[in-house]
Structure formats: structure tokens, C-alpha cells
Design a protein around this motif. Structure first.
Motif, mmCIF file in Angstrom:
data_model
loop_
_atom_site.group_PDB
_atom_site.id
_atom_site.type_symbol
_atom_site.label_atom_id
_atom_site.label_comp_id
_atom_site.label_asym_id
_atom_site.label_seq_id
_atom_site.Cartn_x
_atom_site.Cartn_y
_atom_site.Cartn_z
ATOM 1 N N SER A 1 0.851 -1.184 0.000
ATOM 2 C CA SER A 1 0.000 0.000 0.000
ATOM 3 C C SER A 1 0.889 1.238 0.000
ATOM 4 C CB SER A 1 -0.889 0.008 1.248
ATOM 5 O OG SER A 1 -1.724 -1.127 1.270
ATOM 6 N N THR A 2 0.314 2.359 -0.417
ATOM 7 C CA THR A 2 1.033 3.628 -0.425
ATOM 8 C C THR A 2 0.243 4.648 0.393
ATOM 9 O OG1 THR A 2 -0.064 4.571 -2.372
ATOM 10 C CG2 THR A 2 1.841 3.119 -2.781
ATOM 11 N N VAL A 3 0.859 5.791 0.659
ATOM 12 C CA VAL A 3 0.156 6.829 1.422
ATOM 13 C C VAL A 3 -1.084 7.300 0.671
ATOM 14 C CG1 VAL A 3 2.135 7.598 2.767
ATOM 15 C CG2 VAL A 3 1.705 8.626 0.548
ATOM 16 N N LYS A 4 -1.103 7.168 -0.640
ATOM 17 C CA LYS A 4 -2.297 7.540 -1.416
ATOM 18 C C LYS A 4 -3.480 6.624 -1.105
ATOM 19 C CE LYS A 4 0.335 9.409 -5.281
ATOM 20 N NZ LYS A 4 0.706 9.226 -6.679
ATOM 21 N N ASP A 5 -3.212 5.454 -0.518
ATOM 22 C CA ASP A 5 -4.265 4.488 -0.201
ATOM 23 C C ASP A 5 -4.873 4.694 1.183
ATOM 24 O OD1 ASP A 5 -3.831 3.023 -2.632
ATOM 25 O OD2 ASP A 5 -2.133 1.989 -1.684
ATOM 26 N N ASN B 1 -6.870 6.784 2.756
ATOM 27 C CA ASN B 1 -8.320 6.985 2.894
ATOM 28 C C ASN B 1 -9.095 5.709 2.590
ATOM 29 O OD1 ASN B 1 -8.174 9.631 3.770
ATOM 30 N ND2 ASN B 1 -8.348 10.482 1.717
ATOM 31 N N GLU B 2 -8.680 4.979 1.577
ATOM 32 C CA GLU B 2 -9.347 3.713 1.251
ATOM 33 C C GLU B 2 -9.110 2.682 2.345
ATOM 34 O OE1 GLU B 2 -11.656 0.935 -0.911
ATOM 35 O OE2 GLU B 2 -11.523 3.120 -0.996
ATOM 36 N N THR C 1 0.397 4.646 8.508
ATOM 37 C CA THR C 1 1.490 5.325 7.799
ATOM 38 C C THR C 1 2.819 4.633 8.071
ATOM 39 O OG1 THR C 1 0.305 7.423 7.920
ATOM 40 C CG2 THR C 1 2.677 7.538 7.474
#
Length: 170
Positions: A7-11, A13-14, A43
Motif C-alpha cells: 500500500s502507499t500513502v495515497k491508499d 483513505n481507502e 502510515t
């Protein structure tokens, strides 16, 4: 094609949304409900490359975290070289599609690549449905234990004994 990747920090919210869906599902099933997972914890798992996602047709179908140590839950058994799976949460759109079994198949390959002997997971409380499901996935049910110290664990670990599951990578 299904993909498993970190996973990335962009994920985030999901990931938070999937954890909320999981809590609602646990509540509906009258099982022990996960607490809110702090963004800081997610994180850090992302930074450490311990937060994973399964992507199907461009959508996150499931998430989970891995660790290589889990002494507060596994106590003396923690010395065994293992991959520990935590907080498997599924996108409700993909329930019933054997997503957990796909995650377990991936974990076998991952554990071997990390030279680990076991894949382990736990659940809080005596959830007969999960016990049956995880044993059908190939895990050995090792029984229930009362943890000695839950002060550094998420709050739900203090609510009930823990069921332990293990699978050999051999």
C-alpha cells in the motif's frame, strides 16, 4: 489480473474506509470489534512496507498488514521464524470471492521468500465462523489463550481470549 503490492500513502483513505467497513461487519456479526486504527500506525506500516493490498480490476479488494515479530500475542512461540498476518479487511464488493484464500496463497510465497517457517494469525474472541474458515484455508487451530499483557496492543485484545492459527510454509 489480480495484483498484490505494498500500500502507499495515497491508499490511506481507502484503507480507513475498509477498516470502517470491517468494524461494521464485525458489529453486525456480534463479534469483537476492532478499534479505530490510527493513521500514524497505518502510515508507519506503509513506510516499513508492511501494509499490503490486493487489487482486482483496478480496485482495492482487500488489505492486510504483516510483521515478522509478534511477542505480545505469540509470547514464547515468537522465536519461531514466522510471518504474522494482521487486520485482513475486505472490500464488501468482493466478499464471497475467496479473497482471503488468495491472500493466504500469496503469504506462503512471501513467507518462503523471507525464509520463514510459519504463517500465523490471530482473532480475538471465540468466533466459531472464523475458526472454521481459517482451518478450511489450511491453518492449524492452536486454541485460545489469555494474553498476559495487552497494554501495548490495540484495545480489542483486552476484551477476550485470542484464537491462534498457524500454517507451515513447508
Amino acid at each position: 489480473m489480480n495484483q498484490i503490492e505494498n500500500s502507499t500513502v495515497k491508499d490511506i483513505n481507502e484503507i480507513l474506509h475498509l477498516y470502517q467497513d470491517a468494524r461494521e461487519y464485525q458489529y453486525k456479526k456480534e463479534s469483537v470489534v476492532w478499534p479505530n486504527i490510527p493513521i500514524s500506525m497505518i502510515t508507519q506500516e506503509i513506510i516499513d512496507k508492511h501494509q499490503w493490498k490486493l487489487i482486482i480490476n483496478g480496485k482495492i479488494a482487500g488489505i492486510w498488514a504483516t510483521t515478522f515479530q509478534d511477542p505480545l500475542i505469540w509470547e514464547d512461540r515468537n522465536v519461531d521464524p514466522s510471518v504474522y498476518l494482521h487486520r485482513i479487511a475486505l472490500n464488501p464488493d468482493f466478499r464471497g470471492q475467496k479473497i482471503v484464500k488468495e491472500i493466504i496463497e500469496w503469504s506462503k510465497i512471501f513467507a518462503k521468500s523471507e525464509e520463514k517457517q510459519f504463517i500465523r494469525l490471530d482473532t480475538v474472541g471465540e468466533n466459531q465462523g472464523l475458526i472454521k474458515y481459517y482451518t478450511s484455508c489450511g491453518f492449524d487451530y492452536l486454541g485460545m489463550v489469555n494474553l498476559k499483557d495487552t497494554s501495548s496492543l490495540p484495545a480489542h485484545y483486552a476484551k477476550a481470549p485470542v484464537c491462534l492459527f498457524q500454517m507451515s510454509t513447508e
